[in-house]
Design an enzyme around this catalytic site. Structure first.
Site, PDB file in Angstrom:
ATOM      1  N   LYS A   1      41.231  34.734  40.841  1.00  0.00           N
ATOM      2  CA  LYS A   1      41.385  33.403  41.427  1.00  0.00           C
ATOM      3  C   LYS A   1      40.764  32.344  40.534  1.00  0.00           C
ATOM      4  CE  LYS A   1      37.283  32.446  44.020  1.00  0.00           C
ATOM      5  NZ  LYS A   1      36.466  32.426  45.175  1.00  0.00           N
TER       6      LYS A   1
ATOM      7  N   LYS B   1      29.805  39.645  42.992  1.00  0.00           N
ATOM      8  CA  LYS B   1      28.788  38.783  42.390  1.00  0.00           C
ATOM      9  C   LYS B   1      27.532  39.572  42.035  1.00  0.00           C
ATOM     10  CE  LYS B   1      30.173  34.287  43.950  1.00  0.00           C
ATOM     11  NZ  LYS B   1      29.945  33.157  44.849  1.00  0.00           N
TER      12      LYS B   1
ATOM     13  N   LYS C   1      35.437  27.877  40.492  1.00  0.00           N
ATOM     14  CA  LYS C   1      34.771  26.786  39.801  1.00  0.00           C
ATOM     15  C   LYS C   1      33.599  27.230  38.949  1.00  0.00           C
ATOM     16  CE  LYS C   1      33.310  25.040  44.168  1.00  0.00           C
ATOM     17  NZ  LYS C   1      32.769  26.190  44.895  1.00  0.00           N
TER      18      LYS C   1
HETATM   19  P1  TYM Z   1      34.076  27.444  47.846  1.00  0.00           P
HETATM   20  O1  TYM Z   1      33.147  26.353  47.484  1.00  0.00           O
HETATM   21  O2  TYM Z   1      34.183  28.597  46.919  1.00  0.00           O
HETATM   22  O3  TYM Z   1      35.527  26.864  48.037  1.00  0.00           O
HETATM   23  C1  TYM Z   1      35.791  25.745  48.876  1.00  0.00           C
HETATM   24  C2  TYM Z   1      37.160  25.911  49.514  1.00  0.00           C
HETATM   25  O4  TYM Z   1      38.170  26.034  48.512  1.00  0.00           O
HETATM   26  C3  TYM Z   1      38.900  27.240  48.696  1.00  0.00           C
HETATM   27  N1  TYM Z   1      39.234  27.790  47.379  1.00  0.00           N
HETATM   28  C4  TYM Z   1      40.476  28.140  46.983  1.00  0.00           C
HETATM   29  N2  TYM Z   1      41.659  28.097  47.625  1.00  0.00           N
HETATM   30  C5  TYM Z   1      42.745  28.516  46.952  1.00  0.00           C
HETATM   31  N3  TYM Z   1      42.702  28.962  45.674  1.00  0.00           N
HETATM   32  C6  TYM Z   1      41.541  29.026  44.993  1.00  0.00           C
HETATM   33  N4  TYM Z   1      41.507  29.450  43.729  1.00  0.00           N
HETATM   34  C7  TYM Z   1      40.353  28.605  45.659  1.00  0.00           C
HETATM   35  N5  TYM Z   1      39.049  28.533  45.289  1.00  0.00           N
HETATM   36  C8  TYM Z   1      38.383  28.040  46.352  1.00  0.00           C
HETATM   37  C9  TYM Z   1      37.972  28.164  49.448  1.00  0.00           C
HETATM   38  O5  TYM Z   1      38.689  29.161  50.133  1.00  0.00           O
HETATM   39  C10 TYM Z   1      37.250  27.192  50.361  1.00  0.00           C
HETATM   40  O6  TYM Z   1      38.050  26.935  51.503  1.00  0.00           O
HETATM   41  N6  TYM Z   1      31.584  30.123  51.261  1.00  0.00           N
HETATM   42  C11 TYM Z   1      32.434  28.954  51.077  1.00  0.00           C
HETATM   43  C12 TYM Z   1      31.839  27.661  51.563  1.00  0.00           C
HETATM   44  C13 TYM Z   1      31.388  27.705  52.981  1.00  0.00           C
HETATM   45  C14 TYM Z   1      32.216  27.601  54.135  1.00  0.00           C
HETATM   46  C15 TYM Z   1      31.334  27.681  55.236  1.00  0.00           C
HETATM   47  C16 TYM Z   1      33.589  27.455  54.327  1.00  0.00           C
HETATM   48  C17 TYM Z   1      30.113  27.832  53.405  1.00  0.00           C
HETATM   49  N7  TYM Z   1      30.068  27.820  54.765  1.00  0.00           N
HETATM   50  C18 TYM Z   1      31.807  27.618  56.526  1.00  0.00           C
HETATM   51  C19 TYM Z   1      34.061  27.394  55.628  1.00  0.00           C
HETATM   52  C20 TYM Z   1      33.189  27.479  56.725  1.00  0.00           C
HETATM   53  C21 TYM Z   1      32.706  28.777  49.596  1.00  0.00           C
HETATM   54  O7  TYM Z   1      31.966  29.265  48.760  1.00  0.00           O
HETATM   55  O8  TYM Z   1      33.762  27.975  49.314  1.00  0.00           O
END
Ligand code: TYM
Length: 330
Positions: A197, A112, A200
């Protein structure tokens, strides 16, 4: 009961990747078998350039969609990160536990930061310290399990390191969390660029299936998915990532095993048609329910208010204990 925590970041509309990688298990399994907390991590959304009105809108939309997908406020706790101050209090202690080097090694930070710099922008300091806040999210609740997609594995490995280091230095304070991924579709790939991947916040949306896409749009995106020029349908993640991704998605939707499903197809066209229909049907209930819930923002706000209250009460004693452990007069 086991404690589960997971989160989603409101930086864009939620995708099929979010659903298959994380949300689906939260709805179908986690909220039924454990004391589960699910958080819309709006503070994390401020780590890259953002528009205030958009973050506000996406935060509400994510919460609404989580309810629409089936999270039940009577079974789990749904809340917004910024409404529970303990996350920020503990994040600072995590910054005081982590080293600069281990933050800089994070792949997501490097990617990023490189992207922001390439655009001539500056990198927010909070992008570097992102994993400290994430560790705080998890550790504040004495979390046993963190159900996430594969892309979060490195961050959570760091969370575990920080928990262990803190406990060793200052006495047992945090539970060591375990990280879990779904058996299939733990990493859903972009339909146009099957080596990255499905994310969003990507600018090109043709390869991203959003949970709120109309069925016609989902079909179009799946039918135009990039495959390769071979014609036989086989499951080979390395050599043929586009087809493998479609098979993973199909396996996640219908059950079954990707390599076995491949045997049932003589052409890519037939495979894509089945994937498109399976995804449309998978997403239909949440999309329809979302339309109803979106008409009742007061209900959603009420759920979030109660969720925040409960989360605060759970986190407070542990964060206070951590403050005292490091020598603060909490
Ligand atoms: P985020 O918002 O990017 O994604 C949310 C959840 O979706 C999963 N995910 C995916 N799984 C499979 N294939 C994909 N293409 C894909 N894109 C997203 C992510 O693995 C996630 O489980 N940093 C985290 C949010 C967060 C968090 C936490 C998660 C903040 N604090 C504490 C767990 C525990 C994030 O940006 O997720």
């Amino acid at each position: 009961r086991a404690r589960i925590f997971s989160g989603v970041k409101p930086t864009g509309h939620l995708t099929l990747g979010n659903y298959l990688g994380a949300m689906r298990r939260w709805v179908e399994e986690d909220q039924h078998r454990a004391d589960a907390l699910f958080c819309v991590v709006d503070l994390h959304a401020l780590t890259v350039e953002h528009e205030p009105a958009r973050v506000r809108r996406l935060t509400r939309q994510a919460a609404t969609l989580l309810l629409a997908a089936g999270l039940d406020p009577a079974r789990c706790t749904l809340f917004v990160q910024s409404q529970v101050d303990e996350h920020l209090r503990l994040s600072y202690l995590m910054e005081c536990t982590a080293s600069d080097g281990e933050m800089r090694r994070m792949i997501q930070y490097r990617e990023k930061a490189a992207r922001e710099q390439a655009r001539g922008g500056s990198v927010r300091l909070s992008l570097l310290t992102y994993p400290a806040l994430m560790a705080a999210d998890v550790l504040a609740y004495g979390t046993h399990e963190v159900p996430v997609g594969e892309d979060q594995a490195q961050h959570l490995e760091l969370t575990r390191d920080l928990a262990g280091r803190f406990n060793e230095r200052y006495g047992a304070t945090f539970v060591m969390p375990k990280v879990t991924h779904p058996a299939v579709a733990a990493r859903v790939m972009d339909l146009q660029e099957p080596t990255s991947k499905m994310g969003k916040s990507h600018a090109r949306t043709a390869g991203i299936v959003y949970l709120l896409d109309e069925p016609e749009v989902v079909r179009k995106k799946v039918m135009r998915a990039v495959t390769d020029t071979a014609s036989e349908v086989v499951y080979e993640r390395g050599e043929r990532p586009g087809v493998a991704n479609l098979l993973d998605v199909l396996a996640a939707c219908t059950g079954g095993e990707p390599a076995r499903l491949a045997e049932g197809y003589a052409s890519y066209g037939a495979l894509k048609r089945d994937v498109a229909e399976a995804v449309v049907e998978l997403l239909r209930p949440a999309r329809e329910r979302h339309a109803e819930l979106a008409a009742d923002p007061r209900y959603v706000d009420g759920v979030l208010r109660e969720g925040a209250e409960r989360a605060r009460a759970l986190a407070r004693p542990r964060v206070d204990a951590a403050y005292r452990a490091v020598g603060l007069l909490a």
